[in-house]
Scaffold this active site. Sequence first.
Site, PDB file in Angstrom:
ATOM      1  N   ASN A 172       0.866  -1.179   0.000  1.00  0.00           N
ATOM      2  CA  ASN A 172       0.000   0.000   0.000  1.00  0.00           C
ATOM      3  C   ASN A 172       0.900   1.226   0.000  1.00  0.00           C
ATOM      4  O   ASN A 172       1.482   1.572   1.027  1.00  0.00           O
ATOM      5  CB  ASN A 172      -0.890  -0.050   1.255  1.00  0.00           C
ATOM      6  CG  ASN A 172      -1.717   1.206   1.428  1.00  0.00           C
ATOM      7  OD1 ASN A 172      -1.825   2.029   0.523  1.00  0.00           O
ATOM      8  ND2 ASN A 172      -2.300   1.363   2.614  1.00  0.00           N
ATOM      9  N   LYS A 207       0.190   4.279  -0.333  1.00  0.00           N
ATOM     10  CA  LYS A 207      -0.426   5.477   0.270  1.00  0.00           C
ATOM     11  C   LYS A 207      -0.156   6.713  -0.598  1.00  0.00           C
ATOM     12  O   LYS A 207      -0.058   6.566  -1.819  1.00  0.00           O
ATOM     13  CB  LYS A 207       0.071   5.660   1.712  1.00  0.00           C
ATOM     14  CG  LYS A 207      -0.111   4.370   2.534  1.00  0.00           C
ATOM     15  CD  LYS A 207       0.106   4.553   4.006  1.00  0.00           C
ATOM     16  CE  LYS A 207      -0.104   3.220   4.722  1.00  0.00           C
ATOM     17  NZ  LYS A 207       0.022   3.307   6.162  1.00  0.00           N
ATOM     18  N   HIS A 221      -9.488   1.327   5.135  1.00  0.00           N
ATOM     19  CA  HIS A 221      -8.188   1.503   5.786  1.00  0.00           C
ATOM     20  C   HIS A 221      -8.354   2.474   6.959  1.00  0.00           C
ATOM     21  O   HIS A 221      -9.119   3.438   6.867  1.00  0.00           O
ATOM     22  CB  HIS A 221      -7.159   2.036   4.782  1.00  0.00           C
ATOM     23  CG  HIS A 221      -5.769   2.009   5.329  1.00  0.00           C
ATOM     24  ND1 HIS A 221      -5.318   2.963   6.206  1.00  0.00           N
ATOM     25  CD2 HIS A 221      -4.766   1.117   5.173  1.00  0.00           C
ATOM     26  CE1 HIS A 221      -4.063   2.667   6.553  1.00  0.00           C
ATOM     27  NE2 HIS A 221      -3.709   1.548   5.936  1.00  0.00           N
ATOM     28  N   GLU A 248      -6.664   4.864   7.974  1.00  0.00           N
ATOM     29  CA  GLU A 248      -6.425   6.276   7.655  1.00  0.00           C
ATOM     30  C   GLU A 248      -7.664   6.895   7.006  1.00  0.00           C
ATOM     31  O   GLU A 248      -7.968   8.063   7.214  1.00  0.00           O
ATOM     32  CB  GLU A 248      -5.179   6.410   6.758  1.00  0.00           C
ATOM     33  CG  GLU A 248      -3.912   6.192   7.573  1.00  0.00           C
ATOM     34  CD  GLU A 248      -2.758   5.562   6.814  1.00  0.00           C
ATOM     35  OE1 GLU A 248      -2.752   5.599   5.572  1.00  0.00           O
ATOM     36  OE2 GLU A 248      -1.852   5.018   7.481  1.00  0.00           O
ATOM     37  N   GLU A 295      -5.368  -4.688  10.782  1.00  0.00           N
ATOM     38  CA  GLU A 295      -4.305  -3.705  10.959  1.00  0.00           C
ATOM     39  C   GLU A 295      -4.544  -2.918  12.238  1.00  0.00           C
ATOM     40  O   GLU A 295      -5.300  -1.933  12.235  1.00  0.00           O
ATOM     41  CB  GLU A 295      -4.285  -2.729   9.778  1.00  0.00           C
ATOM     42  CG  GLU A 295      -4.044  -3.395   8.442  1.00  0.00           C
ATOM     43  CD  GLU A 295      -3.466  -2.411   7.432  1.00  0.00           C
ATOM     44  OE1 GLU A 295      -2.365  -2.678   6.949  1.00  0.00           O
ATOM     45  OE2 GLU A 295      -4.102  -1.377   7.169  1.00  0.00           O
ATOM     46  N   GLY A 298       2.642   2.279  10.780  1.00  0.00           N
ATOM     47  CA  GLY A 298       3.625   3.340  10.591  1.00  0.00           C
ATOM     48  C   GLY A 298       4.334   3.756  11.864  1.00  0.00           C
ATOM     49  O   GLY A 298       5.010   4.775  11.905  1.00  0.00           O
ATOM     50  N   SER A 302       3.464  -2.155  10.378  1.00  0.00           N
ATOM     51  CA  SER A 302       4.910  -2.267  10.560  1.00  0.00           C
ATOM     52  C   SER A 302       5.468  -3.658  10.239  1.00  0.00           C
ATOM     53  O   SER A 302       6.348  -4.158  10.947  1.00  0.00           O
ATOM     54  CB  SER A 302       5.316  -1.827  11.972  1.00  0.00           C
ATOM     55  OG  SER A 302       4.927  -0.482  12.195  1.00  0.00           O
TER      56      SER A 302
HETATM   57  P1  PGA Z   1       2.895   0.236   7.685  1.00  0.00           P
HETATM   58  O1  PGA Z   1       1.431   0.462   7.066  1.00  0.00           O
HETATM   59  O2  PGA Z   1       3.406  -1.066   7.113  1.00  0.00           O
HETATM   60  O3  PGA Z   1       3.688   1.425   7.241  1.00  0.00           O
HETATM   61  O4  PGA Z   1       2.729   0.155   9.160  1.00  0.00           O
HETATM   62  C1  PGA Z   1       0.542  -0.606   6.875  1.00  0.00           C
HETATM   63  C2  PGA Z   1      -0.740  -0.106   6.276  1.00  0.00           C
HETATM   64  O5  PGA Z   1      -1.219   0.971   6.664  1.00  0.00           O
HETATM   65  O6  PGA Z   1      -1.325  -0.758   5.380  1.00  0.00           O
END
Ligand code: PGA
Length: 250
Positions: free
Chosen positions: A9, A11, A96, A98, A166, A172, A212
Amino acid sequence: MRKKIVVGNWKMNNTVAESVELATEIAEKVGSGIIGCEVGIAPTFLALNEVGKVIEWSDILLTAQDCHYENDGAFTGEVSASMLAAAGCDFVILGHSERRQYFGDTSAIVNRKVKKALEEGLRVILCVGETLQERESGVTESVITGQVVEGLDGVSDISNLVIAYEPVWAIGTGKTATSAQADEVHASIRATVAGIYGAKAAEHLRIQYGGSVKPSNAVELFSMPNIDGGLIGGASLNVDDFMAIVNAAC
Ligand code: PGA
């Protein structure tokens, strides 16, 4: 035996040119004819067409990061599921954290998007996850169950669906759920799905872990019985890291 699935992803990262460069490198490494697992990349909407062209010959699944729940109309700034399907997308990521956190995507909205995307022939990655506060107050299971049940309300067939667990506190942040913590939630998601769709459908459902995931923890996470691959953010922007994670799954 469920086929593992790893999706990068990206983003809001990479210009079209940078996306094409990264996608080209990943396609060269992934190639065609892979059988053990599925691999996808999710660039920004703007780069989907160009990325689609350079990965077309490979097995990589073109994935979008979101869609709207209507086909067309006065929805400034939005992109519909039918447009994504026409652009050659295989998958779309929906719900997601976010999107839920910054863009007002409630479970009811996510549910409308899920239904529309499936109707348009896209495969869906439905994301669910609890916040740190929810985990610390002991409501993880009820939050996740609620997101799964509401996200799938009115969906009769889940054969084109993948769920991504997640934990919001792990995205992140460099903090990963332990493989045991993640597997416990995955098992509970599978039980919820079994309750709605039956044991066989639940057994076939792929549940990815995200938050992560790195080359250093991927092998352990993917070795858990209920973890069927990963949704990768930060580490998917680096070819070597992403390929190490893909190899851990494949
Ligand atoms: P990350 O993000 O691997 O940077 O923690 C995962 C995601 O949001 O899909």
